[in-house]
Write a protein that holds these residues in place. Sequence first.
Motif, PDB file in Angstrom:
ATOM      1  N   LYS A 252      46.270  48.307  29.838  1.00  0.00           N
ATOM      2  CA  LYS A 252      47.004  49.561  29.755  1.00  0.00           C
ATOM      3  C   LYS A 252      48.480  49.273  30.001  1.00  0.00           C
ATOM      4  O   LYS A 252      48.838  48.272  30.619  1.00  0.00           O
ATOM      5  N   ALA A 253      49.323  50.174  29.534  1.00  0.00           N
ATOM      6  CA  ALA A 253      50.767  49.970  29.666  1.00  0.00           C
ATOM      7  C   ALA A 253      51.194  49.852  31.118  1.00  0.00           C
ATOM      8  O   ALA A 253      52.188  49.186  31.436  1.00  0.00           O
ATOM      9  N   SER A 254      50.454  50.454  32.030  1.00  0.00           N
ATOM     10  CA  SER A 254      50.813  50.432  33.445  1.00  0.00           C
ATOM     11  C   SER A 254      50.385  49.147  34.148  1.00  0.00           C
ATOM     12  O   SER A 254      50.793  48.898  35.287  1.00  0.00           O
ATOM     13  N   GLN A 255      49.576  48.317  33.502  1.00  0.00           N
ATOM     14  CA  GLN A 255      49.074  47.107  34.138  1.00  0.00           C
ATOM     15  C   GLN A 255      50.037  45.943  33.920  1.00  0.00           C
ATOM     16  O   GLN A 255      50.623  45.797  32.844  1.00  0.00           O
ATOM     17  N   PRO A 256      50.192  45.093  34.951  1.00  0.00           N
ATOM     18  CA  PRO A 256      51.163  43.980  34.847  1.00  0.00           C
ATOM     19  C   PRO A 256      50.910  43.072  33.648  1.00  0.00           C
ATOM     20  O   PRO A 256      51.858  42.570  33.039  1.00  0.00           O
TER      21      PRO A 256
ATOM     22  N   SER B  78      42.321  23.333  29.382  1.00  0.00           N
ATOM     23  CA  SER B  78      43.568  22.586  29.504  1.00  0.00           C
ATOM     24  C   SER B  78      43.823  22.237  30.966  1.00  0.00           C
ATOM     25  O   SER B  78      43.200  22.784  31.883  1.00  0.00           O
ATOM     26  N   ARG B  79      44.756  21.332  31.195  1.00  0.00           N
ATOM     27  CA  ARG B  79      45.124  21.012  32.577  1.00  0.00           C
ATOM     28  C   ARG B  79      45.644  22.241  33.305  1.00  0.00           C
ATOM     29  O   ARG B  79      45.412  22.424  34.503  1.00  0.00           O
ATOM     30  N   LYS B  80      46.352  23.077  32.572  1.00  0.00           N
ATOM     31  CA  LYS B  80      46.883  24.307  33.165  1.00  0.00           C
ATOM     32  C   LYS B  80      45.768  25.239  33.603  1.00  0.00           C
ATOM     33  O   LYS B  80      45.894  25.951  34.606  1.00  0.00           O
ATOM     34  N   LEU B  81      44.655  25.239  32.861  1.00  0.00           N
ATOM     35  CA  LEU B  81      43.554  26.163  33.139  1.00  0.00           C
ATOM     36  C   LEU B  81      42.527  25.587  34.114  1.00  0.00           C
ATOM     37  O   LEU B  81      41.800  26.338  34.757  1.00  0.00           O
ATOM     38  N   GLN B  82      42.454  24.278  34.239  1.00  0.00           N
ATOM     39  CA  GLN B  82      41.411  23.642  35.050  1.00  0.00           C
ATOM     40  C   GLN B  82      41.345  24.144  36.495  1.00  0.00           C
ATOM     41  O   GLN B  82      40.247  24.370  37.013  1.00  0.00           O
TER      42      GLN B  82
ATOM     43  N   MET C 285      48.719  35.763  35.153  1.00  0.00           N
ATOM     44  CA  MET C 285      47.917  35.059  34.155  1.00  0.00           C
ATOM     45  C   MET C 285      47.677  35.955  32.950  1.00  0.00           C
ATOM     46  O   MET C 285      47.242  37.096  33.078  1.00  0.00           O
ATOM     47  N   ALA C 286      47.958  35.436  31.771  1.00  0.00           N
ATOM     48  CA  ALA C 286      47.734  36.190  30.542  1.00  0.00           C
ATOM     49  C   ALA C 286      46.245  36.468  30.358  1.00  0.00           C
ATOM     50  O   ALA C 286      45.391  35.701  30.811  1.00  0.00           O
ATOM     51  N   TYR C 287      45.947  37.549  29.664  1.00  0.00           N
ATOM     52  CA  TYR C 287      44.555  37.952  29.453  1.00  0.00           C
ATOM     53  C   TYR C 287      43.762  36.860  28.736  1.00  0.00           C
ATOM     54  O   TYR C 287      42.604  36.593  29.065  1.00  0.00           O
ATOM     55  N   THR C 288      44.377  36.206  27.766  1.00  0.00           N
ATOM     56  CA  THR C 288      43.683  35.148  27.033  1.00  0.00           C
ATOM     57  C   THR C 288      43.321  33.993  27.950  1.00  0.00           C
ATOM     58  O   THR C 288      42.220  33.436  27.863  1.00  0.00           O
ATOM     59  N   LEU C 289      44.216  33.615  28.865  1.00  0.00           N
ATOM     60  CA  LEU C 289      43.921  32.547  29.809  1.00  0.00           C
ATOM     61  C   LEU C 289      42.821  32.967  30.778  1.00  0.00           C
ATOM     62  O   LEU C 289      41.942  32.172  31.120  1.00  0.00           O
ATOM     63  N   ARG C 290      42.871  34.203  31.230  1.00  0.00           N
ATOM     64  CA  ARG C 290      41.836  34.686  32.139  1.00  0.00           C
ATOM     65  C   ARG C 290      40.468  34.673  31.463  1.00  0.00           C
ATOM     66  O   ARG C 290      39.473  34.235  32.058  1.00  0.00           O
ATOM     67  N   THR C 291      40.422  35.143  30.218  1.00  0.00           N
ATOM     68  CA  THR C 291      39.163  35.141  29.488  1.00  0.00           C
ATOM     69  C   THR C 291      38.641  33.720  29.297  1.00  0.00           C
ATOM     70  O   THR C 291      37.439  33.462  29.418  1.00  0.00           O
ATOM     71  N   ALA C 292      39.547  32.786  29.014  1.00  0.00           N
ATOM     72  CA  ALA C 292      39.136  31.394  28.834  1.00  0.00           C
ATOM     73  C   ALA C 292      38.574  30.813  30.122  1.00  0.00           C
ATOM     74  O   ALA C 292      37.587  30.061  30.101  1.00  0.00           O
ATOM     75  N   ALA C 293      39.173  31.142  31.261  1.00  0.00           N
ATOM     76  CA  ALA C 293      38.659  30.656  32.540  1.00  0.00           C
ATOM     77  C   ALA C 293      37.252  31.197  32.794  1.00  0.00           C
ATOM     78  O   ALA C 293      36.357  30.472  33.252  1.00  0.00           O
ATOM     79  N   GLU C 294      37.046  32.470  32.497  1.00  0.00           N
ATOM     80  CA  GLU C 294      35.717  33.060  32.657  1.00  0.00           C
ATOM     81  C   GLU C 294      34.720  32.446  31.673  1.00  0.00           C
ATOM     82  O   GLU C 294      33.549  32.251  31.995  1.00  0.00           O
ATOM     83  N   PHE C 295      35.200  32.135  30.475  1.00  0.00           N
ATOM     84  CA  PHE C 295      34.365  31.511  29.448  1.00  0.00           C
ATOM     85  C   PHE C 295      33.809  30.174  29.942  1.00  0.00           C
ATOM     86  O   PHE C 295      32.601  29.915  29.879  1.00  0.00           O
TER      87      PHE C 295
END
Length: 379
Positions: A96-100, A166-170, A273-283
Amino acid sequence: LASPPSCRVGDSCMRIHPVPSPNAVGSGNAQLYVEIGSRETQFGGSKAADASGLGGGLNNMLMNVAQLLHDSCGGGRHGNTTLVLPQLTSGWRFFKASQPGSRIKESVEFGDVFDAAAFAQRVAPCRVAEVAPVGVAVQEAAVVGINRQWPYEAWLPLVYGALAPSRKLQPAVAQMVRRAAAGGGPRWAAVHLRIERDWWVISGFCTARRFPHRRCYPPSEVASLTAASRLRRNVSGVVLIYAADNVARSGPEVRPEQFGARVLSLPSAPESMAYTLRTAAEFFTAAAAPGGFYGNSFSTFSAGVALHRKFARGSAAAAPRAAYAYDCQPALVRGMRSSELFRTVSAARCAAAAGGVAAARSTDAARGKGVRSGLSQGR
């Protein structure tokens, strides 16, 4: 591992330039895209959303990569070329627009999310590069919208089998796995609840009898449907995977105690953390679950986890691979049966459900009503 190969002088490298596709699902707003390598957009040259890369959910973008690999390596329209790995949307539109997270609009590099060197090694002899060096010939490649006729499912095992964080995500993945083991025990299972507002409210997927097979399952029903399977597999605890901050107020209630005594959700990702990175970590966390993975096979997140658990290469290849579907979908995409990826938690229930669907369709046909079907794009 060596760095991903760059295109050699004389090679024909591929950049992506998404174009609209009739009746496409999840292909993003193509009018905002420009050729990869340029950050200029229709917003005055700022680093705006999806300025140069793929759009949609994480697994939709990986499906796009499968299509691009086909085109560059599989005898497609740009056969025998080197694919320049596309940038990925940050996923800001899921907030949502209000979320960081909605303010993180700059696209992310493929190598920020996945280990690009490992990916390059594992998709060989197909060739990929993170960047195209100066002086090489560059062709544009169209991204085909994902719809009912999407014909590239044979390339999904190659793409999902080549993935590693990635190393950033590990560090984020390691933290989530440690938390899961500490709270869920040595044989914790991951259960994906597809209940976010884009699925449960916006999509219309939950409209009764709109589709021939159910797509929406409240957490209480998921707990009941998976209970016997979890007991048989001696699951020690459950990790619930869903975006709690993206569940609508009108969405279903999540009551963890319905899944047993040892239940937890993944730790909240940092707001930076960007949504795509968060989803990848959960993946990758779900893919590592030793007690099994339970998902909704209509969701591309669930299907992606199942693909990775089955086809992973490298260090992830030794991980447990069982994946179960609590829904009764007969096919993931055209030509790929869900039974190739998922085991059903209840064959008898699905058989009964299939009989009920057939009866409903017969009744609707007699009344002159149509029942729609199609491929759904999930988180």
